[in-house]
Design a protein around this motif. Structure first.
Motif, mmCIF file in Angstrom:
data_model
loop_
_atom_site.group_PDB
_atom_site.id
_atom_site.type_symbol
_atom_site.label_atom_id
_atom_site.label_comp_id
_atom_site.label_asym_id
_atom_site.label_seq_id
_atom_site.Cartn_x
_atom_site.Cartn_y
_atom_site.Cartn_z
ATOM 1 N N ALA A 219 -89.969 -74.225 -22.451
ATOM 2 C CA ALA A 219 -90.393 -74.249 -23.857
ATOM 3 C C ALA A 219 -90.248 -75.629 -24.510
ATOM 4 N N PRO A 220 -89.121 -76.325 -24.386
ATOM 5 C CA PRO A 220 -89.028 -77.651 -25.024
ATOM 6 C C PRO A 220 -90.069 -78.651 -24.493
ATOM 7 N N VAL A 221 -90.308 -78.617 -23.197
ATOM 8 C CA VAL A 221 -91.302 -79.518 -22.614
ATOM 9 C C VAL A 221 -92.693 -79.150 -23.113
ATOM 10 N N PHE A 222 -92.992 -77.879 -23.166
ATOM 11 C CA PHE A 222 -94.293 -77.419 -23.643
ATOM 12 C C PHE A 222 -94.501 -77.780 -25.113
ATOM 13 N N ILE A 223 -93.490 -77.580 -25.944
ATOM 14 C CA ILE A 223 -93.601 -77.895 -27.365
ATOM 15 C C ILE A 223 -93.770 -79.403 -27.570
ATOM 16 N N LEU A 224 -93.032 -80.204 -26.803
ATOM 17 C CA LEU A 224 -93.176 -81.654 -26.889
ATOM 18 C C LEU A 224 -94.589 -82.085 -26.495
ATOM 19 N N LEU A 225 -95.111 -81.502 -25.444
ATOM 20 C CA LEU A 225 -96.462 -81.813 -25.005
ATOM 21 C C LEU A 225 -97.490 -81.391 -26.056
ATOM 22 N N LEU A 226 -97.294 -80.233 -26.643
ATOM 23 C CA LEU A 226 -98.186 -79.750 -27.683
ATOM 24 C C LEU A 226 -98.157 -80.664 -28.913
ATOM 25 N N LEU A 227 -96.963 -81.081 -29.339
ATOM 26 C CA LEU A 227 -96.849 -81.999 -30.473
ATOM 27 C C LEU A 227 -97.469 -83.355 -30.169
#
Length: 140
Positions: free
Chosen positions: A5-13
């Motif tokens: 989740a943190p990696v995905f959210i960072l990528l999304l941002l």
């Protein structure tokens, strides 16, 4: 989930942030082109001050109107024919006389809001330049 989740959210941002940066660049390119097209006509009817309309104020207003709200967010510095102008030094002569070739250029800085992405750029800002070149029409 805790790892992904943190990696995905960072990528999304990051995707959203870069999209906004490119949107700002394209919006400002459009604004400069439209303002230059307006400037070559020699008109001043877009100046908000209806009692004493100035050509430079009308061109800057056209830039603001065409920038889709990005004008204030990119801290632009307007240059005409290689000379940079601060807002206090704008004048009617800065866009040239009839028949003159003008180059309107804007130096802009996009400031990133995501802390990790801002570390990839100097001072957390993406610097870009947009410009348009046209010849003034024969106006009175």
């Amino acid at each position: 989930m805790a790892i992904v989740a943190p990696v995905f959210i960072l990528l999304l941002l990051a995707i959203v942030e870069f999209s906004m940066m490119f949107f700002a660049q394209l919006s400002m390119q459009y604004a400069v082109r439209e303002a230059t097209r307006y400037a070559i006509t020699g008109q001043s009817n877009l100046d908000p001050n209806s009692s004493n309309q100035q050509r430079y104020a009308a061109v800057v207003q056209k830039m603001k109107d065409s920038s889709l709200g990005m004008y204030g967010k990119v801290a632009p510095v307007i240059s005409v024919n290689g000379t940079s102008y601060a807002p206090a030094s704008y004048s009617n002569g800065m866009f040239g006389a009839a028949g003159a070739l003008i180059v309107v250029q804007m130096d802009c800085d996009w400031t990133f809001t995501t802390p990790i992405i801002s570390k990839l750029f100097t001072n957390g800002k993406y610097h870009f330049v947009v410009a348009a070149t046209m010849r003034n029409e024969q106006f009175p």
